[in-house]
Write a protein that holds these residues in place. Structure first.
Motif, PDB file in Angstrom:
ATOM      1  N   ASN A  44       0.842  -1.197   0.000  1.00 44.13           N
ATOM      2  CA  ASN A  44       0.000   0.000   0.000  1.00 44.13           C
ATOM      3  C   ASN A  44       0.871   1.239   0.000  1.00 44.13           C
ATOM      4  N   ASP A  45       0.239   2.336  -0.340  1.00 43.66           N
ATOM      5  CA  ASP A  45       0.869   3.650  -0.301  1.00 43.66           C
ATOM      6  C   ASP A  45       0.180   4.463   0.776  1.00 43.66           C
ATOM      7  N   ASN A  46       0.757   4.437   1.990  1.00 37.36           N
ATOM      8  CA  ASN A  46       0.144   5.103   3.142  1.00 37.36           C
ATOM      9  C   ASN A  46      -1.283   4.623   3.370  1.00 37.36           C
ATOM     10  N   SER A  72       5.838  14.017   5.428  1.00 39.41           N
ATOM     11  CA  SER A  72       5.856  12.837   6.289  1.00 39.41           C
ATOM     12  C   SER A  72       5.295  11.613   5.594  1.00 39.41           C
ATOM     13  N   THR A  73       4.454  11.821   4.592  1.00 38.86           N
ATOM     14  CA  THR A  73       3.855  10.692   3.871  1.00 38.86           C
ATOM     15  C   THR A  73       4.660  10.286   2.639  1.00 38.86           C
ATOM     16  N   TYR A  74       5.799  10.933   2.421  1.00 44.55           N
ATOM     17  CA  TYR A  74       6.588  10.654   1.218  1.00 44.55           C
ATOM     18  C   TYR A  74       7.470   9.421   1.398  1.00 44.55           C
ATOM     19  N   GLU A 112      -3.252   3.251   1.092  1.00 43.26           N
ATOM     20  CA  GLU A 112      -4.049   3.264  -0.130  1.00 43.26           C
ATOM     21  C   GLU A 112      -3.549   2.196  -1.092  1.00 43.26           C
ATOM     22  N   HIS A 127       8.812   6.005   3.615  1.00 43.18           N
ATOM     23  CA  HIS A 127       8.374   4.977   4.542  1.00 43.18           C
ATOM     24  C   HIS A 127       9.517   4.020   4.797  1.00 43.18           C
ATOM     25  N   VAL A 141       1.647  11.451  -3.416  1.00 45.58           N
ATOM     26  CA  VAL A 141       1.306  10.758  -2.177  1.00 45.58           C
ATOM     27  C   VAL A 141      -0.209  10.797  -2.060  1.00 45.58           C
TER      28      VAL A 141
END
Length: 723
Positions: free
Chosen positions: A83-85, A117-119, A87, A121, A493
């Motif tokens: 997933n992407d954050n 911060s969501t860029y 999603e 991981h 993002v």
């Protein structure tokens, strides 16, 4: 403390169970209705001549292992962990590849993007990964970026095609059951009933996912329990030996018996995983664990029992194979009207699944930075099996399979032209930016009269001054005292935290009173502002906070090529953000003029409502709005220059805010290739004229809007001269 932890755990458990319950109504509707047409579609071709127990057992074995391999192992176990954050879906995978693999074709990336911060991981960072020649491929080869874009757009086109076919095949298959009670039911009546149901479903979706989930979840649960019970009945009543077909040895026997005819039938067998991509797409709507629990412990067992029961019935009733699901229910009949829709659905579904596998393979190497061998192993493991199903599906193109190809081609062409034209337009803006030296030579007044107020100039550029600004300086005698270049930028993002949304910087010396504000949005972010005052106040507070941070020399900043020795600051990350301001709300009516009739909040709600109803009847163009007033309550500043600049900003806000946006007309040069002239002058221009206006998409109030016309010459023929 222990009691508090117990209450917290109970709340989490209730929320988790609620997500599991809601997922039945949204995620598993397609999978749950697939038993209506799988066997019928599989035996629709020459496989219907193999009416034997061994053929039916083999077909069930193929269906069982297809459902288990793709639905259970690939999606429920592996894909839900990707997933992407939080999603999932095609755009999430493409976003990851654009961020970490540098596959984006639009050159609007900034260093500030990576500070979100969501860029980044854990496990996704590529800063410490050695750059091999293959990892540097996207930077060297533009064709690889273009190929990936086309692949993603093709997957998105197939997803939209599935959106067209899914309601049709599910509803029509269900309507066919009415023939159980009435053999004389006219086909036109069935089509009309299906149309009414489809229209009702589309209208119901307007109520939102939350309500739809609560309405359909009990229906899907009851349906799954019913078909599972029917499957158990058929197993016990017709052929208990069907459990032997769970062994994959029956797949070998099936293809040994049927040969090429069995391979062609795979196009119908793959319909048992229709809608499986929704498990991955809707992971952001619910959660990976809730979808995994619902599927593994309820949906999957119910489907296996149903397919096993149908096979048990068909193994003893070979003549009823063409009647499929409804024939397995005692005193029932059916029809073959959904066969063509099933063929179309199979092509679209398997194409989407195969492209998803390809993107996952690329993500393993470029995003998670695993070895190339692991990425290839994943692709070979799943891709080869999916290609087998895919080629089998494409054999049925003439039997309805051409529908998804036609629809997806239209969608793909439309999206590609839009991306192509938008990219050319962005490159034009980037290559025709106004040089800062030219602006500095104009002086602080920019060669025009500066009148009180704030002018927000919208631009796609994240740095530099757009060429549209020169139109004001050369054609208008005056412009606003405060100028803010606003860039509404979509970052790869899903979501941007509110405190990281605004990046503010300065353009030129302080005396120019020119600022830049980049409003960062994720591809899943929506505009939640009720009116323009929310945005205006947030923007003013952000600029004021930037002025303070600039004087203190603090804030998390990133270099910006358009400013003179300045930096862009994430202003809302400051602990003191907004503490100097007060916000008051007042109700009023706003019409086509800038003036409005204010109704103070002290009046009764009844009088306000009656007044609103009366004014709407007398002046339909007048609408009721809530004004949000921003005031500076704390004027204590250590630096007198900071105080003076902030006070000027607030004073300009009182005179009003104007929104300036470019109204472009894109044309290709006369000597450009014919194909490019056709794409830009006809197709792209048609799409721009018939899509939402930028002012509407950005929620810009019409009463404060100023549009600036500008012509774009985007393409020219490149010539190579040999000396």
């Amino acid at each position: 403390f222990l009691l508090f932890k117990q209450d917290e755990n109970k709340t989490r458990s209730k929320h988790f169970l609620l997500l599991v319950y809601q997922s039945f109504g949204i995620v598993f509707g397609d999978l749950a209705t697939s038993p209506l047409y799988v066997y019928r579609s599989a035996f629709a071709g020459r496989l219907r001549h193999y009416q034997s127990e061994e053929a039916v057992f083999g077909a069930f074995s193929v269906i069982f292992w297809t459902l288990s391999f793709f639905s259970l192992f690939k999606y429920a176990v592996f894909m839900l962990s990707v997933n992407d954050n939080g999603e999932g879906g095609i755009f999430a995978l493409y976003s990851l590849l654009c961020r970490h693999g540098k596959f984006s074709l639009l050159p609007n990336q900034q260093a500030s993007d990576e500070e979100l911060s969501t860029y980044q991981h854990a496990g996704y960072s590529n800063r410490s990964v050695p750059a091999s020649s293959f990892r540097r491929l996207p930077d060297r080869d533009k064709k690889s970026k273009l190929a990936l874009l086309i692949l993603v757009l093709m997957a998105a086109s197939m997803a939209m095609t599935l959106g067209v076919l899914t309601p049709a095949i599910s509803v029509v298959s269900s309507i066919e059951g009415l023939k159980v009670q009435s053999n004389d039911l006219n086909h036109r009546i069935m089509v009309a009933l299906a149309g009414v149901l489809l229209l009702s479903l589309f209208v119901l979706q307007y109520q939102g996912t939350h309500k739809v989930a609560f309405i359909f979840s009990p229906v899907v649960l009851l349906w799954l329990l019913s078909i599972a019970a029917l499957g158990v009945y058929n197993i016990m009543h017709w052929n208990p030996r069907i459990y032997e077909a769970l062994s994959p040895i029956y797949i070998y026997r099936f293809f040994r018996l049927t040969g090429i005819d069995g391979w062609i039938s795979l196009g119908g067998a793959l319909l048992c995983i229709t809608g499986i991509d929704i498990l991955f797409t809707e992971v952001g709507q619910f959660s990976a664990s809730s979808i995994r629990v619902a599927f593994c412990f309820f949906v999957y067992p119910c489907l296996v029992l149903q397919y096993m029961g149908q096979a048990a019935f068909l193994s003893k009733n070979f003549s009823a194979i063409s009647l499929s699901f409804y024939a397995s229910v005692p005193v029932t009949l059916g029809s073959q009207d959904t066969t063509r829709i099933g063929n179309a659905y199979g092509i679209a579904s398997m194409t989407l699944i195969f492209i998803t596998t390809s993107l996952i393979s690329l993500s393993i190497y470029f995003v998670w930075h695993k070895g190339l061998a692991l990425a290839l192993s994943f692709f070979i493991l799943f891709g080869t099996i999916e290609l087998t199903f895919l080629f089998s599906s494409y054999i049925r193109i003439l039997q309805g399979g051409w529908v998804p190809l036609l629809l997806s081609s239209i969608f793909l062409f439309t999206m590609f032209v839009w991306h192509y034209g938008s990219r050319k337009k962005y490159l034009y803006d980037q290559n025709h930016k106004l040089p800062m030296k030219w602006i500095l030579t104009l002086g602080s007044d920019l060669g025009i009269v500066r009148v009180p107020g704030i002018g927000l100039i919208y631009t796609h550029l994240a740095n530099g001054v757009p060429a549209t600004f020169s139109h004001f300086l050369t054609n208008l005698p005056a412009f606003y005292q405060i100028i803010v270049f606003v860039c509404d930028k979509t970052v790869p993002v899903p979501f941007v935290p509110q405190k990281e949304r605004y990046l503010v910087g300065r353009i030129g010396p302080k005396s120019y009173r020119m600022y830049r504000c980049i409003v960062q949005n994720g591809y899943k972010d929506v505009n939640e502002n009720e009116n323009e005052y929310d945005f205006e106040n947030a923007l003013i507070m952000s600029i004021a906070e930037f002025i303070q941070l600039e004087a203190e020399g603090g804030g998390s900043g990133t270099p910006d090529g358009g400013s003179i020795g300045g930096r862009l600051a994430v202003v809302k990350s400051s602990e003191n953000f907004g503490k100097r301001f007060g916000i008051s709300k007042s109700n009023g009516f706003e019409g086509t003029s800038s003036s409005s009739l204010n109704i103070t909040s002290s009046k009764s709600a009844t009088l306000v409502k009656l007044k609103m109803m009366y004014d709407e009847q007398e002046s339909p163009e007048v609408k009721f709005k809530t004004r949000v007033q921003l005031t500076l309550v704390d004027t204590r500043y250590k630096d007198s220059f900071v105080k003076e600049e902030v006070m000027r900003l607030m004073e300009a806000k009182k005179f009003g805010v104007a929104y300036v946006i470019g109204h472009s007309n894109s044309k290709a040069k006369w000597n450009s290739p014919f194909l490019k002239r056709f794409l830009i002058n006809i197709v792209y221009s048609f799409l721009r004229k018939n899509c939402r206006a930028p002012s509407i998409a950005l929620s810009i109030p019409q009463t404060s809007l100023i549009e600036v016309g500008m012509n774009y010459t985007l393409i020219m023929r490149q010539r190579v001269v040999c000396l």
